[in-house]
Design an enzyme around this catalytic site. Sequence first.
Site, mmCIF file in Angstrom:
data_model
loop_
_atom_site.group_PDB
_atom_site.id
_atom_site.type_symbol
_atom_site.label_atom_id
_atom_site.label_comp_id
_atom_site.label_asym_id
_atom_site.label_seq_id
_atom_site.Cartn_x
_atom_site.Cartn_y
_atom_site.Cartn_z
ATOM 1 N N ARG A 1 0.813 -1.234 0.000
ATOM 2 C CA ARG A 1 0.000 0.000 0.000
ATOM 3 C C ARG A 1 0.836 1.268 0.000
ATOM 4 O O ARG A 1 0.325 2.346 0.307
ATOM 5 C CB ARG A 1 -0.995 0.012 1.170
ATOM 6 N N LYS B 1 2.987 11.590 -11.236
ATOM 7 C CA LYS B 1 2.323 10.562 -12.042
ATOM 8 C C LYS B 1 3.199 9.325 -12.087
ATOM 9 O O LYS B 1 4.383 9.392 -12.419
ATOM 10 C CB LYS B 1 2.086 11.064 -13.471
ATOM 11 N N GLU C 1 9.880 18.119 -24.915
ATOM 12 C CA GLU C 1 9.085 18.568 -23.774
ATOM 13 C C GLU C 1 9.465 19.986 -23.365
ATOM 14 O O GLU C 1 8.618 20.768 -22.910
ATOM 15 C CB GLU C 1 9.252 17.608 -22.588
ATOM 16 N N LYS D 1 6.899 23.243 -15.397
ATOM 17 C CA LYS D 1 6.029 22.092 -15.141
ATOM 18 C C LYS D 1 5.549 22.084 -13.697
ATOM 19 O O LYS D 1 4.373 21.811 -13.415
ATOM 20 C CB LYS D 1 6.736 20.778 -15.467
ATOM 21 N N GLU E 1 -4.937 16.954 -12.410
ATOM 22 C CA GLU E 1 -5.321 17.143 -13.821
ATOM 23 C C GLU E 1 -6.819 17.326 -14.022
ATOM 24 O O GLU E 1 -7.434 16.709 -14.882
ATOM 25 C CB GLU E 1 -4.796 15.975 -14.665
ATOM 26 N N ARG F 1 -3.619 21.619 -15.581
ATOM 27 C CA ARG F 1 -2.588 20.612 -15.843
ATOM 28 C C ARG F 1 -2.810 19.929 -17.193
ATOM 29 O O ARG F 1 -1.866 19.384 -17.777
ATOM 30 C CB ARG F 1 -2.545 19.576 -14.711
ATOM 31 N N ASN G 1 -0.707 18.380 -21.846
ATOM 32 C CA ASN G 1 -0.999 17.364 -22.854
ATOM 33 C C ASN G 1 -0.906 17.899 -24.280
ATOM 34 O O ASN G 1 -1.163 17.156 -25.237
ATOM 35 C CB ASN G 1 -2.396 16.778 -22.614
ATOM 36 N N HIS H 1 0.352 15.771 -27.097
ATOM 37 C CA HIS H 1 0.332 14.396 -26.600
ATOM 38 C C HIS H 1 -0.897 13.608 -27.037
ATOM 39 O O HIS H 1 -0.856 12.382 -27.041
ATOM 40 C CB HIS H 1 0.424 14.382 -25.075
ATOM 41 N N HIS I 1 0.783 10.625 -28.473
ATOM 42 C CA HIS I 1 0.684 9.319 -27.820
ATOM 43 C C HIS I 1 0.096 8.268 -28.754
ATOM 44 O O HIS I 1 0.536 7.106 -28.762
ATOM 45 C CB HIS I 1 -0.159 9.411 -26.549
ATOM 46 N N HIS J 1 9.693 8.802 -27.193
ATOM 47 C CA HIS J 1 8.547 9.611 -26.774
ATOM 48 C C HIS J 1 8.618 11.018 -27.378
ATOM 49 O O HIS J 1 7.641 11.508 -27.963
ATOM 50 C CB HIS J 1 8.510 9.701 -25.249
#
Length: 355
Positions: A115, A137, A179, A217, A227, A231, A235, A238, A242, A259
């Site tokens: 946990r 993230k 980025e 960032k 998000e 935030r 993206n 992306h 992506h 990426h």
Amino acid sequence: MQTIQASNYPIYFNEKGYEALNLHLKENKYSNLFIIVDSNTNEECLPLFLPYLETELTIEIIEFEAGEENKNIETCVQIWNVLTELGADRKSLVINLGGGVVTDLGGFVASTFKRGIDFINIPTTLLSMVDASVGGKNGVDLGNLKNQIGVFNLPTMVIVDTNYLETLPQNEMRSGLAEMLKHGLIYDKAYWEQFLDLKAIDFADFDELIYRSVAIKNEIVTLDPTEKNIRKSLNFGHTLGHAIESYFLENENKTTLLHGEAIAVGMILESYISFDKDLISESEYIQIKTTIKSIFDDIIFLENDIDPILELLIHDKKNEYGTIQFALIEGIGKIKINQSVENELILKAFSDYKS
């Protein structure tokens, strides 16, 4: 460089980070220490890192094979089993030493083992320094679908040591640059303009550019940790990027893209969409397209590539109620989130990219 205070954790730079790490190890009674690396960072970066460690804790190195294709739940299961076999408990500490795959996956492993146990990110690629290691993230891919399984959970600290960049090939450096360009396009026009002529950049000052990118960032993430709003601006590039990255990853007839290479294409496509929607001027669009194409090689798209890429958009995590949501730029340095885009316009963007 000054330490950047993120939400409940610090981001240290260079030697100051190791001083903070060793003090943290002295002040906290951890039972043992696990360093997660991939096959690249085990060879290139671990020998640079270990001499900085000052601790009497038992140190175990856990390595997995490098590559986005290994950022999956199967790798997590293997690492959870190794942690169990080596006696990890809730007072263990995990250090993730590597690029975005290592920090994403290692953070997820630590966040879910018993946990949740403490973890520290030490990014070793430009991409992970300015993007993956900041913001809490953590997660893995589901098949070829990027980052579908994961959690928001914060590291204890992040250490950005730019000396690790000396271990990187040029294509990995370019990948991270994507980025940094994005941060300028969505948030800071003056920062974007520093990249208009790469030959004019004094790379002795590159640490300052990295620092500004991390700060941008962090400023955005601090305003919106989970998000729900601003935030989503991160993206930009992306949504299509992506999908392109996933398509090239799963298609055996394609060369897998880094990426940043996929995001570079995504930023051009989504800049065209912004232009078509009258959010940016034609001159701004041409500047963006010309600058990015001067840094990144063109990606070849065949006619039968486009439909499968569009189909992958439905799996994008930003979608709500079945609607594909884009973050588009509204002038360089500003963003407009939650924008719907019809397929016809996406096809026009691909057509312009190929022209």
